[in-house]
Scaffold this motif. Structure first.
Motif, PDB file in Angstrom:
ATOM      1  N   ARG A 198      -8.950   0.055   5.296  1.00  0.00           N
ATOM      2  CA  ARG A 198      -7.990   1.146   5.479  1.00  0.00           C
ATOM      3  C   ARG A 198      -7.513   1.162   6.924  1.00  0.00           C
ATOM      4  N   ALA A 199      -6.436   1.912   7.147  1.00  0.00           N
ATOM      5  CA  ALA A 199      -5.720   1.829   8.421  1.00  0.00           C
ATOM      6  C   ALA A 199      -6.581   2.193   9.615  1.00  0.00           C
TER       7      ALA A 199
ATOM      8  N   TYR B 221       2.123  -6.810  -3.886  1.00  0.00           N
ATOM      9  CA  TYR B 221       2.134  -5.658  -2.993  1.00  0.00           C
ATOM     10  C   TYR B 221       2.475  -6.039  -1.559  1.00  0.00           C
ATOM     11  N   VAL B 222       1.956  -7.177  -1.098  1.00  0.00           N
ATOM     12  CA  VAL B 222       2.152  -7.527   0.315  1.00  0.00           C
ATOM     13  C   VAL B 222       3.486  -8.217   0.574  1.00  0.00           C
ATOM     14  N   LYS B 223       4.161  -8.643  -0.462  1.00  0.00           N
ATOM     15  CA  LYS B 223       5.394  -9.412  -0.285  1.00  0.00           C
ATOM     16  C   LYS B 223       6.442  -8.691   0.558  1.00  0.00           C
ATOM     17  N   PRO B 224       6.713  -7.397   0.342  1.00  0.00           N
ATOM     18  CA  PRO B 224       7.746  -6.734   1.158  1.00  0.00           C
ATOM     19  C   PRO B 224       7.418  -6.666   2.647  1.00  0.00           C
ATOM     20  N   PHE B 225       6.152  -6.805   2.991  1.00  0.00           N
ATOM     21  CA  PHE B 225       5.735  -6.742   4.404  1.00  0.00           C
ATOM     22  C   PHE B 225       5.749  -8.114   5.065  1.00  0.00           C
TER      23      PHE B 225
ATOM     24  N   ALA C 161      -7.268  -2.377  -1.940  1.00  0.00           N
ATOM     25  CA  ALA C 161      -7.452  -1.579  -0.728  1.00  0.00           C
ATOM     26  C   ALA C 161      -6.101  -0.968  -0.335  1.00  0.00           C
ATOM     27  N   GLU C 162      -6.085  -0.225   0.755  1.00  0.00           N
ATOM     28  CA  GLU C 162      -4.870   0.454   1.199  1.00  0.00           C
ATOM     29  C   GLU C 162      -3.970  -0.526   1.952  1.00  0.00           C
ATOM     30  N   LEU C 163      -3.405  -1.471   1.208  1.00  0.00           N
ATOM     31  CA  LEU C 163      -2.648  -2.561   1.815  1.00  0.00           C
ATOM     32  C   LEU C 163      -1.426  -2.057   2.569  1.00  0.00           C
ATOM     33  N   GLY C 164      -0.693  -1.143   1.983  1.00  0.00           N
ATOM     34  CA  GLY C 164       0.521  -0.644   2.621  1.00  0.00           C
ATOM     35  C   GLY C 164       0.240   0.089   3.907  1.00  0.00           C
ATOM     36  N   SER C 165      -0.762   0.947   3.908  1.00  0.00           N
ATOM     37  CA  SER C 165      -1.064   1.709   5.125  1.00  0.00           C
ATOM     38  C   SER C 165      -1.569   0.790   6.223  1.00  0.00           C
ATOM     39  N   MET C 166      -2.306  -0.266   5.879  1.00  0.00           N
ATOM     40  CA  MET C 166      -2.757  -1.219   6.896  1.00  0.00           C
ATOM     41  C   MET C 166      -1.580  -2.025   7.441  1.00  0.00           C
ATOM     42  N   ALA C 167      -0.654  -2.384   6.558  1.00  0.00           N
ATOM     43  CA  ALA C 167       0.521  -3.137   7.007  1.00  0.00           C
ATOM     44  C   ALA C 167       1.400  -2.307   7.930  1.00  0.00           C
TER      45      ALA C 167
END
Length: 431
Positions: A94-95, A163-167, A129-135
């Motif tokens: 997490r972030a 999920y990670v593709k847009p980042f 996991a909280e992939l977006g918040s970490m990114a």
């Protein structure tokens, strides 16, 4: 203060002075002067190395390594950026946890510490996991991995890739089918493992998982990175995937480029590593794969351990080896000394491509005026003998103890500052 590196061979070719000011390369030429001078005569100047795979153990296992000691080992090994794996305690899922690692790395100030975020909560392989918040965090995570454990559930792996593709991020997979290589597996499966009575780890456990994942990467249009490739079969799968246009990259460790599974005859747990050491045919395939670009990068998988975790019977000992301070020497022996790579090739595999895979700003760039001054000065004939007692890491589990390696790091420059010189951290640069 300004700094000039005098008379170094840039990427092993053109000899010039390189003037550093305000954290960047200010001039390249001859007869340059500065407040501080580093002698580059007979040496090779490269962009600072970038490690995609480092275990810094903090938080939770500071008895084995800390961000400070690991950063020192990295700088002494010529690295100016490292990716800190998520299998800490607590897990970096997490972030607030990845930000803690990132902030601690900034405070130490020896290298750029880039946290790797976990793919699944607690590395359990059950929920993302909280992939977006970490990114989107201050650390801006761009590499996610459950390293130490395989994301073996195909549906979860697919969702992670999506999920990670847009980042613009990448999933770095520890490729190991747990049904083919279970928790007891500790040696390459073959005649040797049977004779030694060690649980076998078949090559197909890695190869089949890589084959599945490259197809998932093709399906999602996302980026896949294969950690610590260890078999010739995996090289062939990656070669096929790249020819097909799939966005896959791969790394190989220094120890898999040099050491063979016959070393397990000694039952010395220092040679227990995940994935295991393989036969000579695989070592040759890995060298060729790195040389022809099928394998993109050298990554250390630096895995320090406290003595009470490593000093056991082989089957009970922890997996892992030190790698940061010996990486250059091993690559020089296995690739440069054999004519498979020149120094420009070393820069590409240890700096340029790893920085691109990890999306690390300011690293792995050309040696040109205006670029950030993250540099490594190498003595290509600087033989040295590995002494575990003087390594910067808290761990002592190097498989190269007593071995003479053919090249050494003379100096490392991070953001225009000299951080190491002749095997020592420069006084006053570390917090």
């Amino acid at each position: 203060m300004s700094l000039v590196i005098k008379g170094a061979a840039l990427l092993g070719d053109r000899v010039a002075d390189v003037l550093l000011e305000d954290g960047v390369i200010a001039r390249i030429g001859s007869g340059l002067s500065a407040d501080e001078v580093v002698d580059g005569d007979g040496r090779v100047l490269l962009p600072g190395f970038v490690d995609l795979h480092t275990h810094l153990r903090e938080p939770g296992r500071e008895d084995a390594e800390t961000i400070a000691t690991g950063s020192a080992a990295a700088a002494l090994g010529g690295f100016t950026a490292v990716h800190a794996m998520a299998n800490t305690d607590p897990v970096a899922d997490r972030a607030e946890l990845v930000d803690r690692v990132w902030e601690r790395g900034r405070a130490v100030g020896l290298v750029d510490v880039r946290p790797v975020g976990a793919v699944s909560k607690g590395l359990a392989g059950e929920t993302l996991a909280e992939l977006g918040s970490m990114a989107r965090s201050a650390a801006a995570v761009r590499v996610f991995s459950d390293d130490g454990r395989c994301v073996h559930d195909a549906r979860l792996m697919r969702r992670a890739l999506e999920y990670v593709k847009p980042f613009g991020a990448v999933i770095a997979q520890h490729a190991q089918d747990p049904r083919l290589a279970d928790h007891a597996a500790c040696a390459h499966e073959g005649e040797l493992s049977g004779r030694l009575g060690l649980a076998g780890w078949p090559a197909v456990a890695e190869e089949s998982m890589v084959a599945r994942d490259v197809m998932l990467a093709e399906h999602t249009g996302s980026r896949l990175h294969v950690c610590h490739v260890s078999t010739g079969g995996t090289v062939e799968v990656i070669r096929w995937a790249k020819a097909r246009g799939i966005a896959v990259t791969a790394e190989v460790t220094p120890h898999h480029l040099l050491l063979e599974c016959d070393l397990l005859e000694s039952y010395d747990p220092v040679f227990k590593v995940n994935p295991p050491l393989r036969p000579a045919s695989d070592v040759a395939a890995l060298r060729d794969g790195l040389a022809d670009g099928t394998i993109d990068a050298v990554a250390t998988d630096h895995a320090p351990h406290a003595a009470h975790d490593k000093d056991h019977a082989f089957g009970d000992a922890a997996f892992g080896m030190l790698g940061l301070q010996t990486a250059l020497g091993v690559v020089a022996e296995a690739l440069v000394g054999t004519g498979l790579l020149d120094w420009a090739g070393v820069a590409d595999r240890m700096s340029v491509r790893p920085a691109a895979i990890g999306r690390v700003d300011g690293q792995g760039l050309a040696l040109e005026v205006g670029t950030p001054a993250n540099l490594t000065l190498v003595d290509p004939s600087g033989e040295w003998t590995v002494d575990p007692s003087v390594l910067a890491s808290r761990g002592r589990n190097t498989p190269f103890a007593g071995r003479t390696l053919p090249a050494s790091v003379v100096a490392t420059v991070f953001r225009g500052r000299l951080t190491t010189s002749h095997g020592r951290i420069v006084e006053g640069v570390s917090a």
